[in-house]
Design a protein around this motif. Sequence first.
Motif, PDB file in Angstrom:
ATOM      1  N   ASN A   1       0.809  -1.222   0.000  1.00 51.80           N
ATOM      2  CA  ASN A   1       0.000   0.000   0.000  1.00 51.80           C
ATOM      3  C   ASN A   1       0.841   1.271   0.000  1.00 51.80           C
ATOM      4  O   ASN A   1       0.396   2.320   0.490  1.00 51.80           O
ATOM      5  CB  ASN A   1      -0.929  -0.005   1.220  1.00 51.80           C
ATOM      6  CG  ASN A   1      -1.999  -1.067   1.114  1.00 51.80           C
ATOM      7  OD1 ASN A   1      -2.751  -1.108   0.147  1.00 51.80           O
ATOM      8  ND2 ASN A   1      -2.077  -1.938   2.115  1.00 51.80           N
ATOM      9  N   SER A   2       2.036   1.192  -0.527  1.00 47.57           N
ATOM     10  CA  SER A   2       2.896   2.374  -0.571  1.00 47.57           C
ATOM     11  C   SER A   2       2.336   3.405  -1.533  1.00 47.57           C
ATOM     12  O   SER A   2       1.517   3.103  -2.410  1.00 47.57           O
ATOM     13  CB  SER A   2       4.309   1.976  -1.003  1.00 47.57           C
ATOM     14  OG  SER A   2       4.309   1.541  -2.359  1.00 47.57           O
ATOM     15  N   LEU A   3       2.788   4.631  -1.381  1.00 45.59           N
ATOM     16  CA  LEU A   3       2.352   5.708  -2.265  1.00 45.59           C
ATOM     17  C   LEU A   3       2.761   5.409  -3.706  1.00 45.59           C
ATOM     18  O   LEU A   3       2.001   5.684  -4.645  1.00 45.59           O
ATOM     19  CB  LEU A   3       2.967   7.034  -1.802  1.00 45.59           C
ATOM     20  CG  LEU A   3       2.371   8.314  -2.396  1.00 45.59           C
ATOM     21  CD1 LEU A   3       0.897   8.445  -2.019  1.00 45.59           C
ATOM     22  CD2 LEU A   3       3.157   9.535  -1.935  1.00 45.59           C
TER      23      LEU A   3
ATOM     24  N   CYS B   1       0.355   2.819  -5.274  1.00 46.41           N
ATOM     25  CA  CYS B   1      -0.933   3.433  -5.597  1.00 46.41           C
ATOM     26  C   CYS B   1      -0.813   4.357  -6.809  1.00 46.41           C
ATOM     27  O   CYS B   1      -1.693   4.377  -7.674  1.00 46.41           O
ATOM     28  CB  CYS B   1      -1.462   4.209  -4.389  1.00 46.41           C
ATOM     29  SG  CYS B   1      -1.857   3.173  -2.962  1.00 46.41           S
ATOM     30  N   PHE B   2       0.281   5.098  -6.879  1.00 42.53           N
ATOM     31  CA  PHE B   2       0.501   5.994  -8.012  1.00 42.53           C
ATOM     32  C   PHE B   2       0.654   5.194  -9.308  1.00 42.53           C
ATOM     33  O   PHE B   2       0.081   5.537 -10.344  1.00 42.53           O
ATOM     34  CB  PHE B   2       1.745   6.844  -7.776  1.00 42.53           C
ATOM     35  CG  PHE B   2       2.117   7.730  -8.935  1.00 42.53           C
ATOM     36  CD1 PHE B   2       1.360   8.852  -9.236  1.00 42.53           C
ATOM     37  CD2 PHE B   2       3.223   7.435  -9.719  1.00 42.53           C
ATOM     38  CE1 PHE B   2       1.700   9.674 -10.309  1.00 42.53           C
ATOM     39  CE2 PHE B   2       3.567   8.244 -10.790  1.00 42.53           C
ATOM     40  CZ  PHE B   2       2.802   9.364 -11.087  1.00 42.53           C
TER      41      PHE B   2
ATOM     42  N   THR C   1      -4.575   8.286  -6.555  1.00 45.81           N
ATOM     43  CA  THR C   1      -3.423   7.838  -5.767  1.00 45.81           C
ATOM     44  C   THR C   1      -3.629   8.131  -4.278  1.00 45.81           C
ATOM     45  O   THR C   1      -3.413   7.264  -3.423  1.00 45.81           O
ATOM     46  CB  THR C   1      -2.140   8.535  -6.249  1.00 45.81           C
ATOM     47  OG1 THR C   1      -1.913   8.222  -7.629  1.00 45.81           O
ATOM     48  CG2 THR C   1      -0.937   8.103  -5.427  1.00 45.81           C
ATOM     49  N   ILE C   2      -4.059   9.348  -3.965  1.00 49.00           N
ATOM     50  CA  ILE C   2      -4.276   9.734  -2.563  1.00 49.00           C
ATOM     51  C   ILE C   2      -5.361   8.873  -1.931  1.00 49.00           C
ATOM     52  O   ILE C   2      -5.207   8.380  -0.805  1.00 49.00           O
ATOM     53  CB  ILE C   2      -4.646  11.224  -2.482  1.00 49.00           C
ATOM     54  CG1 ILE C   2      -3.455  12.091  -2.897  1.00 49.00           C
ATOM     55  CG2 ILE C   2      -5.095  11.599  -1.068  1.00 49.00           C
ATOM     56  CD1 ILE C   2      -3.785  13.566  -3.023  1.00 49.00           C
TER      57      ILE C   2
ATOM     58  N   PHE D   1      -4.017   5.373  -1.338  1.00 49.73           N
ATOM     59  CA  PHE D   1      -3.046   5.368  -0.239  1.00 49.73           C
ATOM     60  C   PHE D   1      -3.747   5.472   1.112  1.00 49.73           C
ATOM     61  O   PHE D   1      -3.416   4.746   2.061  1.00 49.73           O
ATOM     62  CB  PHE D   1      -2.065   6.517  -0.420  1.00 49.73           C
ATOM     63  CG  PHE D   1      -1.041   6.626   0.673  1.00 49.73           C
ATOM     64  CD1 PHE D   1       0.036   5.751   0.734  1.00 49.73           C
ATOM     65  CD2 PHE D   1      -1.153   7.601   1.654  1.00 49.73           C
ATOM     66  CE1 PHE D   1       0.975   5.837   1.748  1.00 49.73           C
ATOM     67  CE2 PHE D   1      -0.218   7.704   2.665  1.00 49.73           C
ATOM     68  CZ  PHE D   1       0.847   6.818   2.725  1.00 49.73           C
TER      69      PHE D   1
ATOM     70  N   ASN E   1      -3.961   2.342   3.870  1.00 53.54           N
ATOM     71  CA  ASN E   1      -3.327   2.514   5.186  1.00 53.54           C
ATOM     72  C   ASN E   1      -4.331   2.804   6.299  1.00 53.54           C
ATOM     73  O   ASN E   1      -3.997   3.342   7.345  1.00 53.54           O
ATOM     74  CB  ASN E   1      -2.284   3.636   5.096  1.00 53.54           C
ATOM     75  CG  ASN E   1      -1.085   3.241   4.271  1.00 53.54           C
ATOM     76  OD1 ASN E   1      -0.166   2.556   4.749  1.00 53.54           O
ATOM     77  ND2 ASN E   1      -1.084   3.634   2.997  1.00 53.54           N
TER      78      ASN E   1
END
Length: 359
Positions: A265-267, A270-271, A346-347, A350, A354
């Motif tokens: 689930n890292s940024l 997701c990006f 993306t946001i 993320f 999380n």
Amino acid sequence: MIDILTGALASGLAAVLDYLSAHVLTCLVPAFFIAGAIAAFVKKDAILKYFSPDTPKHISYGIASVSGTILAVCSCTILPIFAGILKKGSGIGPATTFLFAGPAINILAIIYTARVLGFDLGVARAVSAVVLAIVIGLFMALIFRSTDVETLKKKAMAPSVAGACEEEKPRWVTPAFFALLVGVLVFGASPLDWVIRLSIVYILTLAIAVLLIYYYDRDEVTDWGMETWDLTKKIFPILIGGTFVVGIIAFFLPPETFQPFFGNNSLGACFFAAIVGTILYMPTLLEVPIIGTTFGYSAGLMAGGPALALLLAGPTISLPSVLVLHRIMGAKKTAVYVALVVVFATIAGFLYGNGISLL
């Protein structure tokens, strides 16, 4: 080399044939007729009443953000309707909210997501889609304020003259006409048995014909046909070309290629998922098995954050739709819209991945 080239071309052709067989009759044709009807039959004042730049934001963005609940459309099918609304003088913010919300809040896709991929992800998709549609629209309105200023100037200068034929019609005719057209789109693309589906579409089509015969004159019907054809010739060839290119890309970079990058689930994950969603064309409802099986979410190979980012970006935008948007609203607005979709998808992914709620 020849085998690779042949395979790539065959993949592109297969993508086009799949698109034509799955979407043209049931989705795209009704959508073009709806868009043409908006341009031909709906008074400019009716559009501006809800989507004008000077309409209260809670009304314009509220209506635009939930509009997709009745439309089983994908990122390409929504385009002619978006073009029709924009042509009538909608503000850029409400119009892009509608553009994002149309495919994102498809009620069938939300329910299907909850059933196949899990209730939590289905709810997260529904909530995120509404929030992102409004936020993206507000950002577009903020960035392109000059566009709305120009729209308001044209509104002030345009004479408010209602057509005589429109005045002669009972008030219920135009809403009923559009309800029937939307009914054809919704039931034509529904998962019902084909006999039931075609029977309903046939009845709705007969009702449309009755309204046209008894309440619309020949000039109005001709205008409808001309507006529909104008949108079709501008948009359809680009959709076909874009779908062909996506098919070629899929030959060299099949979805399985990206599977190893979506396991956390890292940024960055997701990006990357949002970027992939922006490129791939995922028809309505098909995004669920693609994410569940091809990308491995159901098997635990794909994390929740990238899954949500892909669910938000994938159905709402694609390479074919980007090419068409460039034609409709220009390169600058298209680039900003795509960037906003990627960033906010993306946001959202993320935050969800999380354990942080959007609300």
